[in-house]
Design an enzyme around this catalytic site. Structure first.
Site, PDB file in Angstrom:
ATOM      1  N   GLU A  93       0.827  -1.213   0.000  1.00  0.00           N
ATOM      2  CA  GLU A  93       0.000   0.000   0.000  1.00  0.00           C
ATOM      3  C   GLU A  93       0.861   1.263   0.000  1.00  0.00           C
ATOM      4  OE1 GLU A  93      -4.066  -1.348   2.241  1.00  0.00           O
ATOM      5  OE2 GLU A  93      -2.379  -0.857   3.516  1.00  0.00           O
ATOM      6  N   CYS A 117       5.529  -4.727  15.978  1.00  0.00           N
ATOM      7  CA  CYS A 117       5.156  -3.692  16.950  1.00  0.00           C
ATOM      8  C   CYS A 117       3.696  -3.913  17.369  1.00  0.00           C
ATOM      9  CB  CYS A 117       5.331  -2.300  16.348  1.00  0.00           C
ATOM     10  SG  CYS A 117       7.035  -1.963  15.889  1.00  0.00           S
ATOM     11  N   GLY A 160       6.230  -2.055   6.410  1.00  0.00           N
ATOM     12  CA  GLY A 160       7.584  -2.595   6.500  1.00  0.00           C
ATOM     13  C   GLY A 160       8.582  -1.672   7.171  1.00  0.00           C
ATOM     14  N   GLU A 161       9.715  -2.248   7.541  1.00  0.00           N
ATOM     15  CA  GLU A 161      10.822  -1.508   8.147  1.00  0.00           C
ATOM     16  C   GLU A 161      11.859  -1.260   7.043  1.00  0.00           C
ATOM     17  OE1 GLU A 161      12.145   0.067  10.957  1.00  0.00           O
ATOM     18  OE2 GLU A 161      13.806   0.231   9.550  1.00  0.00           O
ATOM     19  N   ASN A 291      -3.833   6.016  16.391  1.00  0.00           N
ATOM     20  CA  ASN A 291      -5.048   5.714  15.621  1.00  0.00           C
ATOM     21  C   ASN A 291      -5.466   4.286  15.934  1.00  0.00           C
ATOM     22  OD1 ASN A 291      -5.048   8.102  13.759  1.00  0.00           O
ATOM     23  ND2 ASN A 291      -3.014   7.280  13.418  1.00  0.00           N
ATOM     24  N   CYS A 334      -0.827   6.248  10.221  1.00  0.00           N
ATOM     25  CA  CYS A 334       0.341   5.545  10.749  1.00  0.00           C
ATOM     26  C   CYS A 334      -0.071   4.292  11.540  1.00  0.00           C
ATOM     27  CB  CYS A 334       1.073   6.529  11.663  1.00  0.00           C
ATOM     28  SG  CYS A 334       2.644   5.956  12.200  1.00  0.00           S
TER      29      CYS A 334
HETATM   30  S1  SF4 Z   1       5.587  -1.425   9.906  1.00  0.00           S
HETATM   31 FE1  SF4 Z   1       6.769  -0.130  11.325  1.00  0.00          FE
HETATM   32  S2  SF4 Z   1       5.417   0.109  13.112  1.00  0.00           S
HETATM   33 FE2  SF4 Z   1       4.617  -1.610  11.897  1.00  0.00          FE
HETATM   34  S3  SF4 Z   1       5.523  -3.478  12.801  1.00  0.00           S
HETATM   35 FE3  SF4 Z   1       6.860  -2.806  11.123  1.00  0.00          FE
HETATM   36  S4  SF4 Z   1       8.395  -1.471  12.086  1.00  0.00           S
HETATM   37 FE4  SF4 Z   1       6.703  -1.678  13.538  1.00  0.00          FE
END
Ligand code: SF4
Length: 341
Positions: A93, A117, A160-161, A291, A334
């Protein structure tokens, strides 16, 4: 033989491909411009290169645009969310957020995420795979179109990270900022990480001068271990040391992001612990009001508590902004991305 996507390569790499296919350096410039200025969709649209060279390239490489398979728009604030189909059927997305006189694109770097997370919808679906360079830059192209050509910020903060797909991230930024292509300014690009400390240092050493945002969420070790399991691998002191290194090498301030949850991390003492953690870094703070996410019990803080948290940091001399997330009504804010429209 499986063909490789041509937009996975930087200009230098394309030059090697073109030369191997019988062309020269000037041809590789023309090809790069066709890919990123004209945004061609087919090999037949490549101009300024000998047809034999084009045919030779086409034998080994493909040219596929990302497909937007669904689009939603917030009735409240005009935020758009694009659901994009990847070649293997997986989805990712991209969010386009109105900001100032233009738009910001929140771009994904992975399908799903391995970091887990506790507050994040993407974390709940788990890791699917890294996005390729062309899948990352393709999101930019899709977002630019959806914004009517008014895109003026890129934030690597979608699914994603980004630092766990480091090589493709850096290559993508090199392509996006290349003056022969999109020429997107480095100063308008932000990478948001949950705290992959070695890659914060690697970004500092990469020569790129983009903006860095680090998500802290809790300054207390036990609480951060629960909310962000990545803390067990890269504990806060290690992250802060990497941020100081980033400050020193790049001369740039870092944004710390702190998501506020009701009754979890929003007390005055939490603000003071957070201040103690960051006080020796060169930073600004973004406070983000949580959120809600389906099936996650965390709640946004009371307004009065969020304001007090901000005041404590401001009184201590930290520039602190409170961000109201856009696109919450279409699950585009977010932590809400889950790869479904
Ligand atoms: S996308 Fe970002 S906030 Fe979500 S689990 Fe992965 S690192 Fe954590």
């Amino acid at each position: 033989m499986q063909k490789t996507e041509l937009r996975n390569y930087t200009r230098d790499e394309l030059e090697a491909i073109v030369k191997k296919s019988g062309g020269n350096k000037a041809d590789s410039f023309s090809l790069f411009e066709c890919l990123y200025r004209q945004e061609i969709k087919d090999f037949k649209d490549i101009k300024g290169i000998n047809l034999k060279v084009v045919k030779a390239i086409e034998t080994n490489y493909s040219l596929n645009a990302l497909k937007v398979c669904a689009k939603q728009e917030s009735k409240k604030d005009k935020t758009q969310k694009l659901l994009l189909a990847l070649a293997d059927g997986k989805k990712t997305e991209t969010v386009i957020i109105p900001s100032g006189h233009g738009y910001s694109a929140c771009i994904s770097s992975q399908a799903g995420c391995a970091c887990g997370c506790a507050f994040c919808a993407t974390g709940k679906i788990g890791f699917k795979r890294d996005l390729t360079v062309s899948e990352i830059t393709g999101q930019y192209m899709a977002a630019k179109k959806a914004s009517g050509g008014e895109l003026n910020n890129i934030i690597f903060m979608g699914m994603g990270e980004p630092f766990l797909n480091f090589d493709n991230l850096i290559k993508s930024i090199n392509i996006l900022t290349d003056h022969k292509g999109f020429a997107f300014p480095q100063t308008k690009i932000t990478i948001s990480t949950c705290g992959i400390a070695p890659k914060i240092k690697a970004l500092a050493d990469s020569g790129l001068r983009v903006n860095l945002a680090v998500s802290i969420v809790a300054a207390d070790t036990k609480l951060r271990n629960k909310l962000m399991p990545v803390n067990r691998k890269f504990p806060l002191p290690v992250v802060i040391e990497a941020v100081k290194y980033y400050n020193k090498i790049t001369g740039k301030q870092v944004f710390f992001e702190y998501i506020l949850f009701d009754g979890i991390n929003d007390r005055a003492e939490d603000a003071l612990t957070f201040y103690d953690l960051i006080k020796d870094t060169d930073c600004k703070v973004n406070l983000i009001v949580y959120n809600t996410v389906k099936d996650i019990k965390l709640k946004p803080p009371q307004d009065v508590k969020a304001k007090l948290f901000q005041k404590i940091l401001v009184d201590k001399g930290i520039r602190t902004y409170q961000r109201r997330e856009k696109g919450a009504d279409i699950s585009a804010a977010c932590g809400q991305l889950a790869g479904e429209a």
